[in-house]
Design a protein around this motif. Structure first.
Motif, PDB file in Angstrom:
ATOM      1  N   ARG A  84     -13.261  -0.866  -7.770  1.00  0.00           N
ATOM      2  CA  ARG A  84     -12.498  -0.291  -6.667  1.00  0.00           C
ATOM      3  C   ARG A  84     -12.178  -1.392  -5.668  1.00  0.00           C
ATOM      4  O   ARG A  84     -12.891  -2.377  -5.589  1.00  0.00           O
ATOM      5  N   SER A  85     -11.129  -1.191  -4.933  1.00  0.00           N
ATOM      6  CA  SER A  85     -10.837  -2.135  -3.864  1.00  0.00           C
ATOM      7  C   SER A  85     -11.810  -1.870  -2.730  1.00  0.00           C
ATOM      8  O   SER A  85     -11.867  -0.747  -2.202  1.00  0.00           O
TER       9      SER A  85
ATOM     10  N   GLN B  14     -10.908   7.340  -6.034  1.00  0.00           N
ATOM     11  CA  GLN B  14      -9.737   6.653  -6.599  1.00  0.00           C
ATOM     12  C   GLN B  14      -8.624   7.663  -6.843  1.00  0.00           C
ATOM     13  O   GLN B  14      -8.851   8.724  -7.419  1.00  0.00           O
TER      14      GLN B  14
HETATM   15  C1  LIG Z   1      -0.867  -6.941  -5.129  1.00  0.00           C
HETATM   16  C2  LIG Z   1      -1.838  -6.105  -4.356  1.00  0.00           C
HETATM   17  C3  LIG Z   1      -1.901  -6.225  -2.986  1.00  0.00           C
HETATM   18  C4  LIG Z   1      -2.827  -5.504  -2.254  1.00  0.00           C
HETATM   19  N1  LIG Z   1      -2.962  -5.735  -0.904  1.00  0.00           N
HETATM   20  C5  LIG Z   1      -3.947  -5.120  -0.218  1.00  0.00           C
HETATM   21  C6  LIG Z   1      -4.215  -5.483   1.132  1.00  0.00           C
HETATM   22  O1  LIG Z   1      -3.560  -6.338   1.713  1.00  0.00           O
HETATM   23  N2  LIG Z   1      -5.218  -4.845   1.779  1.00  0.00           N
HETATM   24  C7  LIG Z   1      -6.004  -3.905   1.158  1.00  0.00           C
HETATM   25  O2  LIG Z   1      -6.922  -3.377   1.812  1.00  0.00           O
HETATM   26  N3  LIG Z   1      -5.769  -3.557  -0.129  1.00  0.00           N
HETATM   27  C8  LIG Z   1      -4.796  -4.159  -0.834  1.00  0.00           C
HETATM   28  N4  LIG Z   1      -4.594  -3.864  -2.162  1.00  0.00           N
HETATM   29  C9  LIG Z   1      -5.455  -2.891  -2.822  1.00  0.00           C
HETATM   30  C10 LIG Z   1      -4.716  -1.603  -3.108  1.00  0.00           C
HETATM   31  O3  LIG Z   1      -4.490  -0.894  -1.917  1.00  0.00           O
HETATM   32  C11 LIG Z   1      -5.559  -0.808  -4.122  1.00  0.00           C
HETATM   33  O4  LIG Z   1      -5.646  -1.522  -5.308  1.00  0.00           O
HETATM   34  C12 LIG Z   1      -4.960   0.575  -4.355  1.00  0.00           C
HETATM   35  O5  LIG Z   1      -4.999   1.350  -3.207  1.00  0.00           O
HETATM   36  C13 LIG Z   1      -5.721   1.299  -5.465  1.00  0.00           C
HETATM   37  O6  LIG Z   1      -7.098   1.416  -5.159  1.00  0.00           O
HETATM   38  P1  LIG Z   1      -8.231   0.873  -6.133  1.00  0.00           P
HETATM   39  O7  LIG Z   1      -7.995  -0.609  -6.303  1.00  0.00           O
HETATM   40  O8  LIG Z   1      -9.534   1.143  -5.457  1.00  0.00           O
HETATM   41  O9  LIG Z   1      -8.081   1.564  -7.433  1.00  0.00           O
HETATM   42  C14 LIG Z   1      -3.677  -4.576  -2.906  1.00  0.00           C
HETATM   43  C15 LIG Z   1      -3.583  -4.441  -4.291  1.00  0.00           C
HETATM   44  C16 LIG Z   1      -2.691  -5.218  -5.013  1.00  0.00           C
HETATM   45  C17 LIG Z   1      -2.673  -5.106  -6.513  1.00  0.00           C
END
Ligand SMILES: Cc1cc2nc3c(=O)[nH]c(=O)nc-3n(C[C@H](O)[C@H](O)[C@H](O)COP(=O)(O)O)c2cc1C
Length: 257
Positions: free
Chosen positions: A36-37, A245
């Motif tokens: 997860r992010s 998620q």
């Molecule tokens: C190219 C890219 C840029 C992103 N930029 C940010 C960001 O600047 N800040 C942040 O908190 N999350 C960022 N994210 C995370 C996304 O918000 C996250 O992957 C999405 O909400 C799905 O959640 P999960 O990764 O938990 O499945 C980014 C993801 C990607 C792939």
């Protein structure tokens, strides 16, 4: 030199006889499903050996023409880290993270790496002629956009014209095409890094919410370099993941033809 068709399979003696090793699909899906992010990290440090192993895993990602036009900038200097957090708009995913890395695409370095490939072939001594031809003839044709991109309009017209009659590889065209080209492979390295981190019990957050010009200046990167994303890493804090998620119904995204 005889004419070699690089799109024909190479002769048997140039192929690996090793069978595909067994894998653990349940372990893989456990890693994928638990990634997860993470926006807030605990203070736990990541062992250096884990960082190194995960960066090595990133560099094993598939990449275009195996030219590896990517770089990982692991920012460890305290002052630079603080500046990088600021360039990431001081978002918590950066500010609370024990580790910060910048994944950079280097389309400008394709020619250097192309030369490295040819030198590696020479050292190996067993590389088929078709592979040499690929890096001597095809890659220059595809990736050389000319000084100041002068080849771009010609490539565009030639591609459209030749593509009317038969399938041809159309991209990358022009300097922007080369940037996209480098981003694609670098993004795969990013994904591989994040999954490797999770496999080691740590977490990540990819970030494009950052000032790429400032990031490039901080790292001393040239104009042609592209910042694919900044990735923070650490152990997730309690509540460090925002909500469950969320994914839209797969029916919108998976198409059978
Ligand atoms: C190219 C890219 C840029 C992103 N930029 C940010 C960001 O600047 N800040 C942040 O908190 N999350 C960022 N994210 C995370 C996304 O918000 C996250 O992957 C999405 O909400 C799905 O959640 P999960 O990764 O938990 O499945 C980014 C993801 C990607 C792939």
């Amino acid at each position: 030199m005889s004419k070699v068709n690089i799109f024909k399979p190479v002769e048997q003696k140039s192929r690996s006889a090793a069978p595909a090793p067994p894998t653990d699909s349940a372990a893989f899906h456990a890693v994928v499903d638990s990634r997860r992010s993470v926006r807030v990290y605990a203070d736990d440090p990541i062992p250096e050996s884990v960082m190194e192993a995960c960066m090595d895993a990133a560099l094993k990602a598939p990449n275009s023409s195996n030219l590896q036009t990517w770089e990982i900038h692991h920012v460890v200097d305290a002052a630079k880290k603080a500046a990088l957090v600021e360039a990431c708009l001081s978002q918590p995913a950066a500010g609370t993270a024990p580790e910060l890395l910048v994944f950079v695409g280097r389309p400008d370095l394709w020619r250097r790496n192309n030369q490295w490939m040819l030198e590696a072939f020479d050292r190996a001594g067993t590389v088929p002629e078709s592979a040499y031809q690929y890096y001597r003839k095809i890659t220059p044709l595809v990736y050389d956009q000319g000084a100041f991109g002068w080849r771009t309009p010609f490539k565009w017209w030639i591609t459209r014209w030749r593509g009317l009659r038969k399938p041809i590889p159309r991209e990358p065209i022009g300097k922007w095409g080369m940037r996209i080209w480098a981003h694609k492979s670098t993004a795969l390295a990013c994904a591989q890094f994040m999954l490797a981190m999770r496999a080691h019990g740590f977490d990540t957050c990819p970030m494009e919410g950052m000032d790429s010009a400032r990031v490039k200046r901080l790292l001393g990167l040239p104009r042609q370099a592209v910042v694919t994303m900044v990735i923070s890493a650490g152990k997730r804090a309690e509540g460090g993941v925002y909500g469950a998620q969320q994914r839209f119904d797969r029916k919108h995204f998976i198409h059978r033809h």
